[in-house]
Design an enzyme around this catalytic site. Sequence first.
Site, PDB file in Angstrom:
ATOM      1  N   HIS A 175      66.480 -12.776 -14.338  1.00 10.75           N
ATOM      2  CA  HIS A 175      65.602 -11.438 -14.623  1.00 10.75           C
ATOM      3  C   HIS A 175      65.464  -9.991 -15.603  1.00 10.75           C
ATOM      4  CE1 HIS A 175      64.294 -11.897 -10.344  1.00 10.75           C
ATOM      5  NE2 HIS A 175      66.008 -11.738  -9.743  1.00 10.75           N
ATOM      6  N   HIS A 216      70.437 -18.217  -8.979  1.00 12.42           N
ATOM      7  CA  HIS A 216      69.548 -18.060  -7.643  1.00 12.42           C
ATOM      8  C   HIS A 216      70.328 -19.278  -6.405  1.00 12.42           C
ATOM      9  CE1 HIS A 216      68.461 -14.008  -8.759  1.00 12.42           C
ATOM     10  NE2 HIS A 216      67.476 -14.992  -9.032  1.00 12.42           N
ATOM     11  N   CYS A 230      76.006 -10.392 -14.595  1.00 10.95           N
ATOM     12  CA  CYS A 230      77.086 -11.158 -14.139  1.00 10.95           C
ATOM     13  C   CYS A 230      77.923 -12.612 -14.915  1.00 10.95           C
ATOM     14  CB  CYS A 230      76.716 -11.072 -12.518  1.00 10.95           C
ATOM     15  SG  CYS A 230      75.752 -12.735 -11.788  1.00 10.95           S
ATOM     16  N   THR A 234      74.686 -12.506  -1.961  1.00  8.30           N
ATOM     17  CA  THR A 234      75.545 -12.139  -2.812  1.00  8.30           C
ATOM     18  C   THR A 234      75.317 -10.628  -3.518  1.00  8.30           C
ATOM     19  OG1 THR A 234      74.638 -13.220  -4.986  1.00  8.30           O
ATOM     20  CG2 THR A 234      75.721 -14.712  -2.932  1.00  8.30           C
ATOM     21  N   CYS A 281      74.837 -20.275  -8.882  1.00  9.77           N
ATOM     22  CA  CYS A 281      76.424 -19.798  -9.243  1.00  9.77           C
ATOM     23  C   CYS A 281      77.105 -19.925  -8.017  1.00  9.77           C
ATOM     24  CB  CYS A 281      76.177 -18.101  -9.056  1.00  9.77           C
ATOM     25  SG  CYS A 281      77.674 -16.950  -8.482  1.00  9.77           S
ATOM     26  N   HIS A 287      63.656 -13.514  -1.561  1.00 11.87           N
ATOM     27  CA  HIS A 287      64.821 -13.498  -2.414  1.00 11.87           C
ATOM     28  C   HIS A 287      64.425 -14.851  -2.561  1.00 11.87           C
ATOM     29  CE1 HIS A 287      68.034 -12.923  -5.821  1.00 11.87           C
ATOM     30  NE2 HIS A 287      67.917 -11.827  -5.660  1.00 11.87           N
ATOM     31  N   GLU A 310      67.721 -16.559  -4.140  1.00 15.30           N
ATOM     32  CA  GLU A 310      68.699 -16.590  -3.315  1.00 15.30           C
ATOM     33  C   GLU A 310      68.520 -17.295  -1.828  1.00 15.30           C
ATOM     34  OE1 GLU A 310      73.094 -15.344  -2.404  1.00 15.30           O
ATOM     35  OE2 GLU A 310      72.235 -14.327  -4.632  1.00 15.30           O
TER      36      GLU A 310
END
Length: 179
Positions: A44, A79, A15, A169, A101, A129, A131
Amino acid sequence: MGERIIKTAKTAGFCFGVKRAVEKVYDQVKMGKKNVYTYGPIIHNEEVVSDLESKGIQVISNREELEQLSEGTVVIRSHGVSREICEVIEKKHLECVDATCPFVKKIHRIVEREGKNGRHIIIIGNPDHPEVEGICGWSVSKPVVIETVEEAEEYQAMNGNPVCIVSQTTFNYNKFKEL
């Protein structure tokens, strides 16, 4: 056997937020910087992380490792990180390359602003996670992270305060709508 054709989808690859973060790390290599670290693996993808390590980029896994640094550049991965980690980087006078991001950064600002306005923060996503951990770190009060239908059904608003709901996200959109 017939001819085999391999097609790459238009959306194959990273992305834009991850691509941007990876490029920022490689930029540090191109500039010849020494003592460059990423806070967590930049992506990752073991091959990319290994390639960066072969070029001298080191991964910091936690705050304790960050506290050990006395010089260098820390690249914040896409993240994002908590406000606390940003403050440690600043306090230690380390150079910071913020590759968070932009979509994630927007969530950080929303969570901070809405928390200051008295809203209770609900984050839809995986609590483990990175993020989501980073988003939690921008809330002025303790947020609630909801990942399952059961958690959503158990949630009770605090003192009738208005809520602000945000999402990880990369969380599944259909699951988000369900919750």
